[in-house]
Design an enzyme around this catalytic site. Sequence first.
Site, PDB file in Angstrom:
ATOM      1  N   ASP A  62     130.843  48.286  18.999  1.00 22.32           N
ATOM      2  CA  ASP A  62     130.102  49.531  19.212  1.00 22.32           C
ATOM      3  C   ASP A  62     129.342  49.409  20.524  1.00 22.32           C
ATOM      4  O   ASP A  62     129.469  48.424  21.252  1.00 22.32           O
ATOM      5  CB  ASP A  62     129.159  49.820  18.047  1.00 22.32           C
ATOM      6  CG  ASP A  62     129.070  51.318  17.745  1.00 22.32           C
ATOM      7  OD1 ASP A  62     128.611  52.069  18.627  1.00 22.32           O
ATOM      8  OD2 ASP A  62     129.475  51.735  16.641  1.00 22.32           O
ATOM      9  N   HIS A  93     131.809  55.104  21.573  1.00 20.62           N
ATOM     10  CA  HIS A  93     131.092  53.915  21.102  1.00 20.62           C
ATOM     11  C   HIS A  93     131.650  52.664  21.769  1.00 20.62           C
ATOM     12  O   HIS A  93     131.911  51.655  21.116  1.00 20.62           O
ATOM     13  CB  HIS A  93     131.167  53.809  19.579  1.00 20.62           C
ATOM     14  CG  HIS A  93     130.321  54.819  18.867  1.00 20.62           C
ATOM     15  ND1 HIS A  93     128.948  54.809  18.917  1.00 20.62           N
ATOM     16  CD2 HIS A  93     130.665  55.901  18.107  1.00 20.62           C
ATOM     17  CE1 HIS A  93     128.466  55.819  18.211  1.00 20.62           C
ATOM     18  NE2 HIS A  93     129.483  56.508  17.715  1.00 20.62           N
ATOM     19  N   GLU A 113     132.338  60.588  17.512  1.00 19.71           N
ATOM     20  CA  GLU A 113     131.217  60.742  18.437  1.00 19.71           C
ATOM     21  C   GLU A 113     131.559  60.284  19.857  1.00 19.71           C
ATOM     22  O   GLU A 113     130.932  59.382  20.418  1.00 19.71           O
ATOM     23  CB  GLU A 113     130.001  59.984  17.909  1.00 19.71           C
ATOM     24  CG  GLU A 113     129.493  60.539  16.588  1.00 19.71           C
ATOM     25  CD  GLU A 113     128.272  59.808  16.050  1.00 19.71           C
ATOM     26  OE1 GLU A 113     127.411  60.457  15.445  1.00 19.71           O
ATOM     27  OE2 GLU A 113     128.189  58.583  16.240  1.00 19.71           O
TER      28      GLU A 113
END
Length: 760
Positions: free
Chosen positions: A193, A266, A329
């Site tokens: 991440d 990410h 995201e």
Amino acid sequence: MRSNIFFKCIIFLCFIGCIKPQPPIRPHIIPIPNEFTLQEGIFILDKDVLLHADAELQSVADFFNNYLKEKLGYSLKIHSKPTTKAILFKLDETIENEEGYELLVDTSQIIIKAKTAKGAFYAMQTFRQLVPPIIESDQVSIRNLDIKDAPRFTYRGMHLDVSRHLFSVDFIKKYIDMMAFLKMNTFHWHLTDDQGWRIEIKQYPELQKVAAFRDETLIGHYNDAPQKFDGKKYGGFYTQEQVKDIVKYASERQITVIPEIEMPGHSQAAIAAYPKLGCTGEPTKVATKWGVFEDIYCPKEETFTFLENVLDEVMPLFPGKYIHIGGDEAPKTRWKACEHCQALIKKEDLKDEHGLQSYFIARMEKYINTKGKSIIGWDEILEGGLAPNATVMSWRGTKSAVEAAKAGHNVIMTPTSHTYFDYYQTDNEDEPLAIGGYLPLEKVYGFNPIPNELTQEEAKYVLGAQGNLWTEYISTSEKAEYMVFPRMIAMAEINWSNPRKRDYQDFTYRLSHFHKWLDALDVNYANHLYEIEGNIGKENEQLVLGLETVIKDKTIRYTTDESSPNLDSEKYTKYLPIEGSTVFKAAVFDEKEKLGRDFTLVFNNHKAVGKVIAIDPKPHKAYAGSGKEGLINGVSGNDSRYGDKEWLGFWGRDVTIKIDLGKPTKITSISTRFYNASGQWIYAPKEIGFSFVNDEDGRTLNRISQISVDDSILIPFTLEIEEVTTQFIEIHIPTYGTIPDGLQGAGNKTWTFIDEIVVR
């Protein structure tokens, strides 16, 4: 002297001969079996019991024998054809479910039947709960019984994020042990991440030197203003040898490990190590706070080569079917400004940047498929078109799951509303810091992984559900356990047991006994079984407060003078009448002491309490609180748990609220407050509108007021008006709109969370 020693030996031998086996316990099995019948009699487990297993189940029998050696201090003797007291592992091809089993206990033998080693292993986990958590004798009595059991879903998962905070190999093995005990079969390991890359990739050493470490870590909550940091370098990674060890350990416990290598978003940690993987090529750093970041992988050949080479090292370490590639995201800011990305959109005839993400995912899926594996991605991979063979992990609700299942794609259910164990699990103010939200045990247990919108045929695409533990605010293994248990236990029963067999009251009763296992296994768990829930309602037009707790055989005592209840406090027997503003405190007691923590309810009376209210649209089903009446029940929501029953949540919709005061009433103010947490996609509105009829002159009065929004989590609002007499109040609350670029959830609709509407 010799005769004295002889006499003592005789006494000792007599004493040994009189030792009785540890008595049987009444089984309180979790997950609850499909068919379970207690019989008369007991089986005595001791050193004289023999063990036999068919060849296909020998590995499980050996595992079982090693367990007995740890538990009892001895293992059983193996015998090819036992004729006396024995435990038998038998292969049974007639059992339909690959993970199903039968467990029969009678006075002379224990028989475990299964079609596969998996089924036999799950029978063993049930057997463990037939004996006490702590064994004080080398002989144990087990109740005679018959069990026939099989899981409801093929995917029964738990997730662990090690990117935000790193956990030891020993803790991960303990995590896996508890999953196995609860018959879960999939460990989703979130390895990369923005805040850290946690797996060794030998071809790219900068991932270990740079991407695995951040300069410092955020202190407190993301929504705190100003944000603070600890100034300490943090990080680390798992070597490939450690990964192999963990995967082998899980496999021995019938658990498949799915690695997650995030893409295209990410990915700031990887880009910090290799800046050319980003669109700008400019240096960046491993993220030191939580959230979503604009630096994501650029879809150029160099990036795809990097990711393919990474996966070439990752995939051999994980023999399971799936590789999780994230896909969530991913802000498109860099792609919009990137000449290469825009040229690629035109070249591939893609609609926009969402289409480019679909192209990215589909290309990586194709490569992974050539290696004999399949991908799982978060539900954003649906945007721009779903990759052909992808499985969707639905986290933003159930809508994406329905869409994917109807299109014939497999789905794993992980909605934030019911499966995010980093949320608060009680509304007590002394709970440890969490990301936000509110997910009590009962809500987890009430989750049905099959969305109502699916037909029986479409429902077959739902593989199961998964509990998620994101660790932004979880830096120790003790806190990780506290956040997971007992909610993982509820998730295990959801995934395994027939819904017709499940009952929350019965579950909590069994859970109270299972606590002894958690104690014996040194698991740090949250115990909220003795907490009280209060509900305000009406009885014969009188406002009343009802109190209840899930454990019914205990006593509730209460006070109304703000003092803490004790054994001398008033005993609760029926609804308590509410006459005006009052502070109620209550607690659960047995005959000797208080159990659990105090319940406190502050009731603030105002002119709208208990009146008639209408809301359009209805609150989102995941955040419906106590219903529309909760907005005018005299109780404010928790300051840090927007998901409790006093807050109502609406997603991407303007909200109109109408209150009928029942008769013309003089009012001088209307106030409420909104939750405001961009990290959770929650935004206070920019303005609010009011209208009401002045019953004295018949004029309709309208007000549109701007709301002063800052970085605070709670945004209060009060409309002061000259005294007016009205029966009807209408409030219009526009949604904030769409989340701006560069922020968490960019491009998605925002949430609006509304608290008590106070009319004075």
